[in-house]
Design a protein around this motif. Structure first.
Motif, PDB file in Angstrom:
ATOM      1  N   THR A  29     -17.215  24.432  43.891  1.00 30.68           N
ATOM      2  CA  THR A  29     -16.161  25.290  44.452  1.00 30.68           C
ATOM      3  C   THR A  29     -14.762  24.705  44.293  1.00 30.68           C
ATOM      4  O   THR A  29     -13.782  25.422  44.471  1.00 30.68           O
ATOM      5  CB  THR A  29     -16.417  25.550  45.940  1.00 30.68           C
ATOM      6  N   GLY A  30     -14.668  23.429  43.954  1.00 30.35           N
ATOM      7  CA  GLY A  30     -13.365  22.773  43.947  1.00 30.35           C
ATOM      8  C   GLY A  30     -12.837  22.377  42.592  1.00 30.35           C
ATOM      9  O   GLY A  30     -11.828  21.664  42.510  1.00 30.35           O
ATOM     10  N   GLU A  31     -13.499  22.804  41.514  1.00 29.97           N
ATOM     11  CA  GLU A  31     -13.066  22.452  40.159  1.00 29.97           C
ATOM     12  C   GLU A  31     -12.774  23.725  39.373  1.00 29.97           C
ATOM     13  O   GLU A  31     -13.651  24.278  38.702  1.00 29.97           O
ATOM     14  CB  GLU A  31     -14.144  21.620  39.448  1.00 29.97           C
ATOM     15  N   PRO A  32     -11.558  24.227  39.425  1.00 32.74           N
ATOM     16  CA  PRO A  32     -11.238  25.510  38.759  1.00 32.74           C
ATOM     17  C   PRO A  32     -11.545  25.537  37.271  1.00 32.74           C
ATOM     18  O   PRO A  32     -11.898  26.594  36.724  1.00 32.74           O
ATOM     19  CB  PRO A  32      -9.733  25.669  39.023  1.00 32.74           C
ATOM     20  N   ASP A  33     -11.432  24.387  36.596  1.00 30.69           N
ATOM     21  CA  ASP A  33     -11.684  24.378  35.156  1.00 30.69           C
ATOM     22  C   ASP A  33     -13.118  24.759  34.822  1.00 30.69           C
ATOM     23  O   ASP A  33     -13.398  25.234  33.714  1.00 30.69           O
ATOM     24  CB  ASP A  33     -11.378  22.992  34.579  1.00 30.69           C
ATOM     25  N   LEU A  34     -14.029  24.561  35.765  1.00 29.44           N
ATOM     26  CA  LEU A  34     -15.418  24.950  35.549  1.00 29.44           C
ATOM     27  C   LEU A  34     -15.556  26.458  35.392  1.00 29.44           C
ATOM     28  O   LEU A  34     -16.518  26.946  34.786  1.00 29.44           O
ATOM     29  CB  LEU A  34     -16.268  24.458  36.734  1.00 29.44           C
ATOM     30  N   TRP A  35     -14.598  27.189  35.908  1.00 28.07           N
ATOM     31  CA  TRP A  35     -14.689  28.646  35.964  1.00 28.07           C
ATOM     32  C   TRP A  35     -13.700  29.336  35.038  1.00 28.07           C
ATOM     33  O   TRP A  35     -13.419  30.532  35.196  1.00 28.07           O
ATOM     34  CB  TRP A  35     -14.484  29.110  37.409  1.00 28.07           C
ATOM     35  N   ARG A  36     -13.191  28.622  34.058  1.00 30.05           N
ATOM     36  CA  ARG A  36     -12.330  29.267  33.058  1.00 30.05           C
ATOM     37  C   ARG A  36     -13.098  30.338  32.291  1.00 30.05           C
ATOM     38  O   ARG A  36     -12.548  31.367  31.913  1.00 30.05           O
ATOM     39  CB  ARG A  36     -11.781  28.231  32.074  1.00 30.05           C
ATOM     40  N   ARG A  37     -14.377  30.084  32.052  1.00 31.75           N
ATOM     41  CA  ARG A  37     -15.235  31.020  31.323  1.00 31.75           C
ATOM     42  C   ARG A  37     -16.363  31.466  32.260  1.00 31.75           C
ATOM     43  O   ARG A  37     -17.183  30.638  32.681  1.00 31.75           O
ATOM     44  CB  ARG A  37     -15.812  30.369  30.072  1.00 31.75           C
ATOM     45  N   VAL A  38     -16.415  32.734  32.579  1.00 34.87           N
ATOM     46  CA  VAL A  38     -17.445  33.282  33.462  1.00 34.87           C
ATOM     47  C   VAL A  38     -18.244  34.322  32.679  1.00 34.87           C
ATOM     48  O   VAL A  38     -17.713  35.368  32.309  1.00 34.87           O
ATOM     49  CB  VAL A  38     -16.831  33.917  34.729  1.00 34.87           C
ATOM     50  N   ASP A  39     -19.511  34.004  32.432  1.00 40.86           N
ATOM     51  CA  ASP A  39     -20.390  34.908  31.685  1.00 40.86           C
ATOM     52  C   ASP A  39     -21.521  35.350  32.596  1.00 40.86           C
ATOM     53  O   ASP A  39     -22.446  34.590  32.884  1.00 40.86           O
ATOM     54  CB  ASP A  39     -20.949  34.204  30.447  1.00 40.86           C
ATOM     55  N   HIS A  50     -11.960  33.818  30.208  1.00 41.95           N
ATOM     56  CA  HIS A  50     -12.984  34.620  29.544  1.00 41.95           C
ATOM     57  C   HIS A  50     -13.937  35.174  30.598  1.00 41.95           C
ATOM     58  O   HIS A  50     -14.461  34.425  31.434  1.00 41.95           O
ATOM     59  CB  HIS A  50     -13.767  33.765  28.536  1.00 41.95           C
ATOM     60  N   PHE A  51     -14.178  36.478  30.542  1.00 46.31           N
ATOM     61  CA  PHE A  51     -15.093  37.110  31.499  1.00 46.31           C
ATOM     62  C   PHE A  51     -15.993  38.074  30.754  1.00 46.31           C
ATOM     63  O   PHE A  51     -15.525  38.873  29.934  1.00 46.31           O
ATOM     64  CB  PHE A  51     -14.322  37.859  32.586  1.00 46.31           C
ATOM     65  N   ALA A  52     -17.299  37.995  31.049  1.00 47.16           N
ATOM     66  CA  ALA A  52     -18.277  38.895  30.426  1.00 47.16           C
ATOM     67  C   ALA A  52     -19.287  39.328  31.474  1.00 47.16           C
ATOM     68  O   ALA A  52     -19.688  38.537  32.333  1.00 47.16           O
ATOM     69  CB  ALA A  52     -18.992  38.193  29.267  1.00 47.16           C
ATOM     70  N   ALA A  53     -19.703  40.595  31.415  1.00 43.95           N
ATOM     71  CA  ALA A  53     -20.675  41.102  32.389  1.00 43.95           C
ATOM     72  C   ALA A  53     -21.315  42.372  31.871  1.00 43.95           C
ATOM     73  O   ALA A  53     -20.764  43.066  31.004  1.00 43.95           O
ATOM     74  CB  ALA A  53     -20.015  41.341  33.740  1.00 43.95           C
ATOM     75  N   ASP A  54     -22.482  42.688  32.448  1.00 41.85           N
ATOM     76  CA  ASP A  54     -23.209  43.903  32.123  1.00 41.85           C
ATOM     77  C   ASP A  54     -23.357  44.773  33.369  1.00 41.85           C
ATOM     78  O   ASP A  54     -23.598  44.257  34.465  1.00 41.85           O
ATOM     79  CB  ASP A  54     -24.626  43.587  31.618  1.00 41.85           C
ATOM     80  N   CYS A  55     -23.243  46.048  33.191  1.00 34.35           N
ATOM     81  CA  CYS A  55     -23.712  47.082  34.132  1.00 34.35           C
ATOM     82  C   CYS A  55     -22.886  47.267  35.402  1.00 34.35           C
ATOM     83  O   CYS A  55     -22.611  48.401  35.788  1.00 34.35           O
ATOM     84  CB  CYS A  55     -25.170  46.820  34.547  1.00 34.35           C
ATOM     85  N   PHE A  56     -22.497  46.204  36.087  1.00 29.67           N
ATOM     86  CA  PHE A  56     -22.006  46.369  37.457  1.00 29.67           C
ATOM     87  C   PHE A  56     -20.484  46.406  37.591  1.00 29.67           C
ATOM     88  O   PHE A  56     -19.965  46.682  38.670  1.00 29.67           O
ATOM     89  CB  PHE A  56     -22.537  45.226  38.342  1.00 29.67           C
TER      90      PHE A  56
END
Length: 307
Positions: free
Chosen positions: A47-57, A85-91
């Motif tokens: 929860t405390g490392e924003p760089d981990l969430w630059r790419r959300v698939d 980067h963001f990727a998702a299906d359906c919702f």
């Protein structure tokens, strides 16, 4: 005397850089739903490392028993404005895109598959905060998304995947031709264009080729209304890579089967002043009160976003 068994590894005491490596290989869904809550230390890093969430698939993980929107919002929050980067299906819905728009201004890539509740309103909201987006995929999403609005929202767009599924019935192709002309008029920076199973005709495709001077690759697989003639081959000669309507679909990322449907199960498209609406002639009217209220809420939200 037998030596005592070795102590179990202290997984909770792994250093942050090791945890980040592990989380990065696992991916967003696994971190959000499992690994990130193993212990307090792991939760702190997750929860405390924003760089981990630059790419959300979040593609290929849709589960109707899970609040996928809440999961996506948590990932966006953890990125702390650094989402790229963001990727998702359906919702995915317009409301989620608006949520993302308020919390990031550096989105570079957006890939949506089977997201029927996304419209150009949500995409325009993103464009107000992330106008430098370069890659957009809309595969089997709503056919009512305006390519004119998309092009104006993302003037630096370089890669567009606008994919459908071919339905083996006689359908009106005017809508796909209209969207192709909007691509030609509003996306001059395109380098890569995929129009899988699109019903556009040669004239609309020619407009794209004439008005997108930087185009390098073009994917027309299952675009069965396209006639490969000498004129089209000449226009495509400058491109590095061209996939033709009957080329193999083995390396296509999504389902490529051809559907056969009854004509009376399909909505009819009607154009009035350049705006397309649908009617189901054999199935009565559709109650759209809820959708109208959602549209009103989004209009208000977009007004606030512009301030």
């Amino acid at each position: 005397m037998a030596s005592p068994p070795p102590s179990p590894p202290d997984w909770a005491g792994l250093p942050d850089d090791a945890l980040l490596t592990v989380f990065g290989r696992l991916g967003a869904p696994e971190v959000l739903m499992g690994a990130g809550v193993v212990c307090r230390n792991w939760l702190r890093v997750a929860t405390g490392e924003p760089d981990l969430w630059r790419r959300v698939d979040l593609s290929d993980c849709f589960d109707p028993t899970i609040d996928m929107v809440a999961m996506a919002c948590a990932a966006v929050d953890r990125a702390d404005g650094r989402l790229e980067h963001f990727a998702a299906d359906c919702f995915v819905t317009d409301a989620l895109l608006f949520y993302m728009a308020k919390r990031t201004n550096g989105l570079k890539s957006l890939r949506l598959v089977n997201c029927m509740k996304v419209s150009d309103k949500g995409l325009v909201a993103l464009g107000k905060r992330s106008p430098h987006l370069e890659e957009l995929e809309l595969t089997t999403c709503s056919i009512y998304i305006s390519m004119k609005a998309v092009g104006q929202a993302f003037p630096q767009l370089k890669r567009l995947r606008l994919n459908n599924r071919w339905v083996n019935v006689e359908c009106e192709e005017q809508f796909d031709n209209h969207r192709a002309l909007d691509i030609a008029s509003n996306m001059p920076e395109l380098r890569h264009l995929q129009l899988f199973a699109n019903r556009l005709r040669n004239s609309a495709l020619a407009a794209i080729l004439d008005n997108c001077p930087h185009l390098e690759s073009l994917d027309l697989r299952q675009c069965f209304n396209i006639h490969i003639d000498a004129e089209l081959r000449a226009k495509c000669a400058r491109l590095r890579d061209v996939r033709l309507p009957k080329d193999s679909t083995n390396d296509y990322d999504h389902e490529a089967y051809i559907e056969t449907l009854e004509l009376n199960s399909l909505p009819l498209l009607f154009a009035h002043d350049g705006v397309f609406t649908q009617q189901y002639p054999f199935h009565g009217s559709i109650d759209s009160d809820e959708d109208d209220q959602e549209d009103q809420d989004l209009d208000v939200a977009l007004g606030h976003l512009a301030l």
